[in-house]
Design a protein around this motif. Sequence first.
Motif, PDB file in Angstrom:
ATOM      1  N   VAL A   1     -27.849  19.990 -27.412  1.00  0.00           N
ATOM      2  CA  VAL A   1     -27.590  21.484 -27.313  1.00  0.00           C
ATOM      3  C   VAL A   1     -26.272  21.450 -26.543  1.00  0.00           C
ATOM      4  CG1 VAL A   1     -28.995  23.871 -27.286  1.00  0.00           C
ATOM      5  CG2 VAL A   1     -29.827  21.336 -27.858  1.00  0.00           C
ATOM      6  N   TYR A   2     -25.886  22.620 -27.463  1.00  0.00           N
ATOM      7  CA  TYR A   2     -24.819  23.618 -26.900  1.00  0.00           C
ATOM      8  C   TYR A   2     -25.491  24.939 -25.937  1.00  0.00           C
ATOM      9  CZ  TYR A   2     -20.437  24.810 -24.591  1.00  0.00           C
ATOM     10  OH  TYR A   2     -19.405  24.736 -24.163  1.00  0.00           O
ATOM     11  N   GLU A   3     -24.674  25.218 -24.940  1.00  0.00           N
ATOM     12  CA  GLU A   3     -25.754  26.433 -24.394  1.00  0.00           C
ATOM     13  C   GLU A   3     -24.529  27.543 -23.533  1.00  0.00           C
ATOM     14  OE1 GLU A   3     -30.461  25.093 -23.652  1.00  0.00           O
ATOM     15  OE2 GLU A   3     -28.952  26.155 -21.546  1.00  0.00           O
ATOM     16  N   ILE A   4     -24.605  28.724 -24.100  1.00  0.00           N
ATOM     17  CA  ILE A   4     -23.910  29.903 -22.877  1.00  0.00           C
ATOM     18  C   ILE A   4     -25.405  30.337 -22.617  1.00  0.00           C
ATOM     19  CG2 ILE A   4     -22.264  31.665 -23.017  1.00  0.00           C
ATOM     20  CD1 ILE A   4     -20.494  30.086 -25.660  1.00  0.00           C
ATOM     21  N   VAL A   5     -24.783  30.876 -21.394  1.00  0.00           N
ATOM     22  CA  VAL A   5     -26.114  31.844 -21.001  1.00  0.00           C
ATOM     23  C   VAL A   5     -24.845  32.898 -20.663  1.00  0.00           C
ATOM     24  CG1 VAL A   5     -26.960  31.994 -18.524  1.00  0.00           C
ATOM     25  CG2 VAL A   5     -26.692  29.870 -19.166  1.00  0.00           C
ATOM     26  N   VAL A   6     -25.283  34.521 -20.778  1.00  0.00           N
ATOM     27  CA  VAL A   6     -24.200  35.457 -20.695  1.00  0.00           C
ATOM     28  C   VAL A   6     -25.583  36.352 -19.518  1.00  0.00           C
ATOM     29  CG1 VAL A   6     -23.096  35.286 -22.907  1.00  0.00           C
ATOM     30  CG2 VAL A   6     -25.694  36.528 -22.584  1.00  0.00           C
ATOM     31  N   GLY A   7     -24.352  37.208 -18.769  1.00  0.00           N
ATOM     32  CA  GLY A   7     -25.481  37.963 -17.999  1.00  0.00           C
ATOM     33  C   GLY A   7     -25.396  39.507 -18.452  1.00  0.00           C
ATOM     34  N   SER A   8     -25.970  40.874 -17.975  1.00  0.00           N
ATOM     35  CA  SER A   8     -25.245  41.707 -17.808  1.00  0.00           C
ATOM     36  C   SER A   8     -27.120  42.744 -16.708  1.00  0.00           C
ATOM     37  CB  SER A   8     -24.989  42.521 -19.173  1.00  0.00           C
ATOM     38  OG  SER A   8     -26.224  43.474 -19.701  1.00  0.00           O
ATOM     39  N   GLU A   9     -25.996  43.542 -16.083  1.00  0.00           N
ATOM     40  CA  GLU A   9     -26.981  44.939 -15.478  1.00  0.00           C
ATOM     41  C   GLU A   9     -27.733  43.310 -14.256  1.00  0.00           C
ATOM     42  OE1 GLU A   9     -28.467  46.585 -18.049  1.00  0.00           O
ATOM     43  OE2 GLU A   9     -27.119  48.758 -17.844  1.00  0.00           O
ATOM     44  N   GLY A  10     -27.367  42.258 -14.521  1.00  0.00           N
ATOM     45  CA  GLY A  10     -28.734  41.385 -13.136  1.00  0.00           C
ATOM     46  C   GLY A  10     -29.265  40.093 -14.378  1.00  0.00           C
ATOM     47  N   GLN A  11     -29.686  40.583 -15.713  1.00  0.00           N
ATOM     48  CA  GLN A  11     -30.529  40.105 -16.381  1.00  0.00           C
ATOM     49  C   GLN A  11     -29.617  38.873 -17.604  1.00  0.00           C
ATOM     50  OE1 GLN A  11     -33.939  41.212 -17.638  1.00  0.00           O
ATOM     51  NE2 GLN A  11     -33.775  42.553 -15.744  1.00  0.00           N
ATOM     52  N   MET A  12     -30.330  37.303 -17.811  1.00  0.00           N
ATOM     53  CA  MET A  12     -29.108  36.525 -18.494  1.00  0.00           C
ATOM     54  C   MET A  12     -30.416  36.174 -19.834  1.00  0.00           C
ATOM     55  SD  MET A  12     -28.283  33.978 -15.544  1.00  0.00           S
ATOM     56  CE  MET A  12     -30.375  33.620 -15.145  1.00  0.00           C
ATOM     57  N   LEU A  13     -29.172  35.812 -20.738  1.00  0.00           N
ATOM     58  CA  LEU A  13     -29.529  35.492 -22.023  1.00  0.00           C
ATOM     59  C   LEU A  13     -29.271  34.070 -22.224  1.00  0.00           C
ATOM     60  CD1 LEU A  13     -30.566  36.485 -24.752  1.00  0.00           C
ATOM     61  CD2 LEU A  13     -28.260  37.874 -24.877  1.00  0.00           C
ATOM     62  N   LYS A  14     -29.564  33.016 -23.066  1.00  0.00           N
ATOM     63  CA  LYS A  14     -29.337  32.094 -22.858  1.00  0.00           C
ATOM     64  C   LYS A  14     -28.779  31.994 -24.879  1.00  0.00           C
ATOM     65  CE  LYS A  14     -30.599  28.034 -20.283  1.00  0.00           C
ATOM     66  NZ  LYS A  14     -31.805  27.223 -20.170  1.00  0.00           N
ATOM     67  N   LEU A  15     -27.730  31.182 -25.190  1.00  0.00           N
ATOM     68  CA  LEU A  15     -27.174  31.074 -26.452  1.00  0.00           C
ATOM     69  C   LEU A  15     -27.656  29.855 -26.934  1.00  0.00           C
ATOM     70  CD1 LEU A  15     -24.156  34.084 -26.373  1.00  0.00           C
ATOM     71  CD2 LEU A  15     -26.524  34.372 -26.825  1.00  0.00           C
ATOM     72  N   LYS A  16     -28.005  29.473 -28.064  1.00  0.00           N
ATOM     73  CA  LYS A  16     -28.306  27.915 -28.093  1.00  0.00           C
ATOM     74  C   LYS A  16     -27.760  27.612 -29.615  1.00  0.00           C
ATOM     75  CE  LYS A  16     -32.054  26.179 -24.948  1.00  0.00           C
ATOM     76  NZ  LYS A  16     -33.584  26.926 -25.438  1.00  0.00           N
ATOM     77  N   TRP A  17     -26.672  26.258 -29.614  1.00  0.00           N
ATOM     78  CA  TRP A  17     -25.883  25.658 -30.713  1.00  0.00           C
ATOM     79  C   TRP A  17     -26.957  24.419 -31.057  1.00  0.00           C
ATOM     80  CZ3 TRP A  17     -23.208  29.091 -28.013  1.00  0.00           C
ATOM     81  CH2 TRP A  17     -22.999  30.551 -28.310  1.00  0.00           C
ATOM     82  N   PHE A  18     -27.215  23.770 -31.932  1.00  0.00           N
ATOM     83  CA  PHE A  18     -27.938  22.632 -32.114  1.00  0.00           C
ATOM     84  C   PHE A  18     -27.083  21.990 -33.425  1.00  0.00           C
ATOM     85  CE2 PHE A  18     -32.246  25.249 -31.286  1.00  0.00           C
ATOM     86  CZ  PHE A  18     -32.344  23.694 -30.580  1.00  0.00           C
ATOM     87  N   HIS A  19     -25.982  22.717 -33.735  1.00  0.00           N
ATOM     88  CA  HIS A  19     -24.383  21.974 -34.636  1.00  0.00           C
ATOM     89  C   HIS A  19     -23.008  22.354 -33.903  1.00  0.00           C
ATOM     90  CE1 HIS A  19     -28.357  20.715 -37.253  1.00  0.00           C
ATOM     91  NE2 HIS A  19     -28.865  22.063 -37.232  1.00  0.00           N
ATOM     92  N   TYR A  20     -22.554  22.010 -33.752  1.00  0.00           N
ATOM     93  CA  TYR A  20     -21.091  22.533 -33.293  1.00  0.00           C
ATOM     94  C   TYR A  20     -20.551  21.525 -32.885  1.00  0.00           C
ATOM     95  CZ  TYR A  20     -23.611  20.092 -28.847  1.00  0.00           C
ATOM     96  OH  TYR A  20     -23.679  19.442 -28.146  1.00  0.00           O
ATOM     97  N   ARG A  21     -19.520  21.394 -32.744  1.00  0.00           N
ATOM     98  CA  ARG A  21     -17.823  21.026 -32.485  1.00  0.00           C
ATOM     99  C   ARG A  21     -18.130  21.153 -30.565  1.00  0.00           C
ATOM    100  NH1 ARG A  21     -13.218  20.499 -34.848  1.00  0.00           N
ATOM    101  NH2 ARG A  21     -14.059  22.699 -35.757  1.00  0.00           N
ATOM    102  N   GLU A  22     -17.955  20.099 -29.441  1.00  0.00           N
ATOM    103  CA  GLU A  22     -17.410  20.851 -28.539  1.00  0.00           C
ATOM    104  C   GLU A  22     -16.255  21.213 -28.336  1.00  0.00           C
ATOM    105  OE1 GLU A  22     -18.265  18.094 -25.748  1.00  0.00           O
ATOM    106  OE2 GLU A  22     -19.352  18.945 -24.210  1.00  0.00           O
ATOM    107  N   SER A  23     -15.430  20.548 -29.217  1.00  0.00           N
ATOM    108  CA  SER A  23     -13.970  20.874 -29.316  1.00  0.00           C
ATOM    109  C   SER A  23     -13.853  22.174 -28.471  1.00  0.00           C
ATOM    110  CB  SER A  23     -13.112  20.285 -29.188  1.00  0.00           C
ATOM    111  OG  SER A  23     -13.463  20.143 -30.672  1.00  0.00           O
ATOM    112  N   TYR A  24     -14.154  22.790 -29.831  1.00  0.00           N
ATOM    113  CA  TYR A  24     -13.935  24.095 -30.728  1.00  0.00           C
ATOM    114  C   TYR A  24     -14.613  25.199 -29.609  1.00  0.00           C
ATOM    115  CZ  TYR A  24     -14.074  27.836 -33.254  1.00  0.00           C
ATOM    116  OH  TYR A  24     -14.795  29.449 -33.969  1.00  0.00           O
TER     117      TYR A  24
END
Length: 819
Positions: A205-228
């Motif tokens: 799974v490709y994940e990005i963790v974003v944050g603001s004001e000390g809170q966190m949110l995870k974004l997930k991709w099951f289909h993706y190209r890593e290079s992109y």
Amino acid sequence: MTDHCGKTTDLPLHADEAEGLLRSVLKPLLFASSDDFHHLKTIKSIEPFMRSFVSKASVLFPGGACAGLLASFKAQMDGFDSCDDEARTTRLKNAIEIIDRLMKALPGVLPVVSDDSANKPQNLKASIAALGTPVERVKGVGPKLGEMLRRKGISTVEDLLYFVPARYEDRSSLKRIKELVTGESASVSGEILAMGEVRYGRRKVYEIVVGSEGQMLKLKWFHYRESYMKLRFKAGQRLIIYGTVSAYGAQKEIIHPDIETLDDSADAAVTEGIVPVYSQVETIHPKTMRKIMKNCVDAYAGYALGAVSESVIKSYGLMTVYSAFKEAHLPTGEGMAELARKSLAFDELFILETGLAIKRQGVRKEPGIEFRPDGTLEVRLRALFPYKLTGAQERVLAEIKADMTSAHPMNRLVQGDVGSGKTIVSLIAALSAVESGYQAAIMAPTEILAEQHYLTIHSYAESLGIRASLLTASVKTAARKSALALIKNGEVDLIVGTHALIQKDVEFKRLGLAVVDEQHRFGVVQRASLKKKGFGPAPDMLIMTATPIPRTLSMTVFGDLEVSIIDELPPGRKPIYTKVIRESERQKAYEVIRKELKEGHQCYIVYPLVDESEELSLKDATTMKEHLQKDVFADSRLGLLHGRLSGPEKEQVMRDFKERRLDILVATTVLEVGVDVPNASVILIEHAERFGLAQLHQLRGRVGRGERRSICLLLAQWSNSDDTLKRLKVMEATNDGFKIAEEDLLIRGPGDFLGTRQSGLPEFRSASLLTDLSLLKNARHEAMILLAKDPGLNHDGSLFLRHLLNARWADRLELAEIG
Ligand code: ADP
Ligand code: MG
């Protein structure tokens, strides 16, 4: 509010009543003006009616400029009856104009302003050139993006302008991460803290963790190209994220979000406030798309062609096409985008409705046949028919006869729920044609149905001394040859058949009436080919359908037809008890069938047609029939009916069933249309989940044709997550074909509802046949008003309309070039 009458106090005191009154007077006026004032001649005396209108109206519109309008209306009508046709035409136009103004002065409707002056010939040319500009020429597009847009069907500036956003995001109300609620869709912003590929067991799974004001949110991709992903996202970047929030334990996340990166401060300009979101075109970045659109609107929206006059636009509180494009792509406030869409939709619908009205007008101008039946055949047929016609049958028959005895060709659609008795109505119409010295043809979609019609008709025809013949694909060589000769020489009066009727070698001597039964099984082209079998004057067309057609569709797809509705079933019909059951209840279903058989009734068991191919259902039906005969209903007589049987075989099976030599008929969907065996009291439909509701309704209509309370069992498979059960429950809830059709339309959309065989469905860019019924009604009304004032679309104000009509609909509606 001020209106063109001047002061607010001029407004009528009782608006509803006033509107009703105005409509009541508008109706005969529009009738008289329709078909390019064709009906004017048939109107002998309207002055008394108009006088009584004026006296009623003067109470409701007391004083002010409205009273002035009323006075000039009175002046148009005084002495009307004794004027010549030319003067009456002019007066009528004026009168309609005045009533229209009065209507628009009613509260709830905006003031009428003078007509736009933009509608000028020189502008037309410039507009057409500008809108036809290749999309590559729009600033920011170029050859590479142009290719992508063209692959999406966008090749000109006009196409691009109509490519309105799929949705809008209100960036001024971006959520904070801590405000996100699981299960809801939201837009949120944050900064990339970390990113990379993560393994969950075997799954990557490709994940990005974003944050603001000390809170966190995870974004997930099951289909993706890593290079992109690596190329596109960088730690520290600010993102705007849109998607449905879910939770993984305590961690909030969004799976496959829509993302926009904010690279520099300049972006803020195009990403603040209400932001349009276009459906993705290949790899064009959302931001790029928005910039292109802004460039396009800035440079070209000013050339946008609208068909509707400004006064009409204003009277409905809509925008010009120009403003609508601006607001659709760059909305300036809440609700503006939807108003823009509606305005574009109204424009589209208005053009279509004008085209349809012109087409109706054209059809009626064709030379037709004035039938002059003396009615004896009808009287004798009624005496032979075992029942009295219902009120609805009588009414529809009267509408048909009025068309047939008039000079223009009939073009009428009769809608009547299954079992409402359309056959006898069409037969009486056919007799009227025959009695007047013409031939009548009845075309049915299947051999079974054609043969059934033929059997019914044949028995009546014999007693009436009329010559009838049958023409289907299974009428072969010698028999066919002699049938063709009889038809050509006028030695048969009534010809029943299938598609075989429209083959090249079929020639009629004097075809006067063509009936198309169960028209939803035919395409527009086939209807037209039957019509072309006439001998000179166009034959009258009577088109029948048991699929109730929702209003929006009948006003568009069938907008060129007059519509009659048989809205009453013959007396004594009981609603069919309907139940949705599961595989586990199969034995119970068999019990129900056994019970009905024991009481001397008959039964249908139906298998679906899969993917338009009969293979599978044939196998199902055949193997099931053997199994049922051997293991379940060993004491009963079972028959099998499917499309692969030859004509005579089918006829034999049907006749055996009709004459009770069979108890159970196992069938594929060839059973769907028209089959009429009143003794059948139960129908079991297998794999009901694979049918559309309208089709189930048709099938169900095979029972409930006799005295007995009938039963319909829908054996289906469903899971809790899909809406199959909800859909099928509609069948349990109602026997009303119209309600079912409306539901079906909502569930399946117009294209599927009509089926692939119907090629008449208009393609809209903004209008929706699901939601725009009231826009459609208004568009139709305005189209009629306009044609009353300008039947040939010759006025300057009709210039754009004429162009758009030719460009968009002329082919589709088979209109000769207008103008
Ligand atoms: P559909 O509209 O579905 O084609 P049909 O014309 O096949 O319906 O009629 C259905 C049944 O109702 C037929 O058996 C027909 O004889 C019968 N029927 C038609 N009109 C009447 C009537 N007015 N009263 C009683 N029965 C009628
Ligand atoms: Mg029928």
